[in-house]
Design a protein around this motif. Structure first.
Motif, PDB file in Angstrom:
ATOM      1  N   ALA A  78     -40.688  -0.332  26.534  1.00  0.00           N
ATOM      2  CA  ALA A  78     -41.404   0.080  25.327  1.00  0.00           C
ATOM      3  C   ALA A  78     -41.193  -0.931  24.207  1.00  0.00           C
ATOM      4  O   ALA A  78     -42.144  -1.320  23.511  1.00  0.00           O
ATOM      5  CB  ALA A  78     -40.933   1.467  24.900  1.00  0.00           C
ATOM      6  N   LEU A  79     -39.938  -1.388  24.052  1.00  0.00           N
ATOM      7  CA  LEU A  79     -39.635  -2.356  22.987  1.00  0.00           C
ATOM      8  C   LEU A  79     -40.327  -3.697  23.225  1.00  0.00           C
ATOM      9  O   LEU A  79     -40.634  -4.425  22.278  1.00  0.00           O
ATOM     10  CB  LEU A  79     -38.116  -2.563  22.884  1.00  0.00           C
ATOM     11  N   ALA A  90     -48.292  -0.552  21.888  1.00  0.00           N
ATOM     12  CA  ALA A  90     -48.329  -0.548  23.360  1.00  0.00           C
ATOM     13  C   ALA A  90     -49.749  -0.329  23.871  1.00  0.00           C
ATOM     14  O   ALA A  90     -50.503   0.493  23.350  1.00  0.00           O
ATOM     15  CB  ALA A  90     -47.407   0.529  23.896  1.00  0.00           C
ATOM     16  N   VAL A 131     -40.857   0.609  18.371  1.00  0.00           N
ATOM     17  CA  VAL A 131     -40.841   1.961  18.956  1.00  0.00           C
ATOM     18  C   VAL A 131     -40.389   2.904  17.847  1.00  0.00           C
ATOM     19  O   VAL A 131     -39.284   2.773  17.318  1.00  0.00           O
ATOM     20  CB  VAL A 131     -39.879   2.037  20.161  1.00  0.00           C
ATOM     21  N   ALA A 155     -45.017   4.162  20.692  1.00  0.00           N
ATOM     22  CA  ALA A 155     -44.992   2.700  20.535  1.00  0.00           C
ATOM     23  C   ALA A 155     -46.375   2.275  20.051  1.00  0.00           C
ATOM     24  O   ALA A 155     -47.313   2.132  20.859  1.00  0.00           O
ATOM     25  CB  ALA A 155     -44.644   2.035  21.861  1.00  0.00           C
TER      26      ALA A 155
END
Length: 302
Positions: free
Chosen positions: A272-273, A234, A278, A231
């Motif tokens: 994660a999204l 992130a 991702v 990701a």
């Protein structure tokens, strides 16, 4: 059912040092069995007991359901880790001599040695002294010595040690062919990628005990589940709040997560999204090397 080699509850100690504790496994007809463990785990001791080179303090080694006898041992092909060839003896002469020791007639011994030296790529070394060969060719001759009497069982201690990739391929093909002929083949190796590729089953040894024994697939299934998440946007710590999820690695955009019991991989994906795009979300299949590391360090039960 085909014949098999059974190691049943074999124990061995040297003074206060316990080398083997109730070592138990079997190698079935036509099976390639990988025997792996750290140095000093008990692999060589087990092999020597199977061959009768060492006496066990307890337990039994059986072939075809009966205790192994000196007669049975003549039908075992053994390749020791400390190579056991006569350095000043010529290759052909030495292999014929070893074949004769196993009961072959002079003509059958020479025929078998010609066949195996040709197949293993050392036929042109027939009249060379062993000590004048490269280490890789010495290894090929040592394998020939284990095969010239057409053994019913093959026991090989670190047969791939020091071999170049071409010799590894030759050795691998020979072992697969012998297994295809119905011979139980057991070999130890530290080259776990090779064991993973070749073997039907693997036994992992720790401190003289068999701690895991199954197919690589089954061992993987019993291990931990890991996810690889890439990701790019992130921030570190994005997965720290997820229940039953442990962050094992975090390197830039890539995070490796271990899922505990009850963990929800879809919750991981949602988290994660929530950070942005991702680009990878996949289950990580443990390699035999990773499984081995987990088992021998006691990180997971096996």
């Amino acid at each position: 059912m085909g014949r098999r080699l059974e190691i049943d509850g074999v124990s061995k100690r040297y003074g206060d040092v316990v080398a083997l504790r109730e070592m138990t496994f079997d190698v079935r007809a036509g099976e390639l069995f990988g025997f792996v463990g750290s140095n000093g785990a008990g692999k060589t001791t087990t092999m020597r007991i199977a061959l009768g080179v060492l006496a066990a303090d307890g337990g039994e080694v059986r072939w075809d359901g009966a205790p192994i006898t000196p007669t049975t041992r003549r039908h075992i092909g053994y390749m020791p880790e400390e190579r056991g060839l006569y350095p000043k003896m010529k290759v052909g002469e030495q292999l014929v001599y070893l074949a004769r020791l196993h009961g072959l007639s002079p003509s059958a011994a020479e025929r078998s040695v010609r066949e195996w030296t040709e197949r293993l790529g050392v036929a042109q070394r027939w009249d060379d002294e062993v000590q004048k060969l490269s280490l890789g060719n010495q290894q090929r001759v040592q394998l020939a010595a284990a095969l010239v009497h057409n053994p019913l069982i093959l026991v090989l201690d670190e047969p791939f040690s020091g071999l170049d990739p071409v010799a590894v391929d030759v050795m691998s093909t020979v072992l697969k062919d012998k297994a295809r002929d119905g011979v139980p083949v057991v070999f130890s190796s530290h080259q776990l990628d090779l064991v993973e590729r070749l073997c039907d089953r693997v036994g992992i040894v720790r401190n003289g005990q068999m701690v895991a024994c199954d197919t690589v697939e089954a061992l993987r299934a019993g291990g931990t589940t890991r996810l690889v998440v890439v990701a790019p946007q992130a921030e570190p710590g994005w997965a720290d709040h997820l229940p039953n999820v442990t962050v094992r690695e975090h390197d830039g955009a890539r995070t490796v997560l271990e899922l505990g019991e009850g963990a929800d991989d879809q919750a991981v994906l949602r988290a994660a999204l929530a950070t942005g795009p991702v680009t990878e979300f996949s289950r990580h299949r443990q390699s035999l090397t990773e499984l081995f590391r987990s088992v021998v360090t006691g990180e997971v039960a096996a």
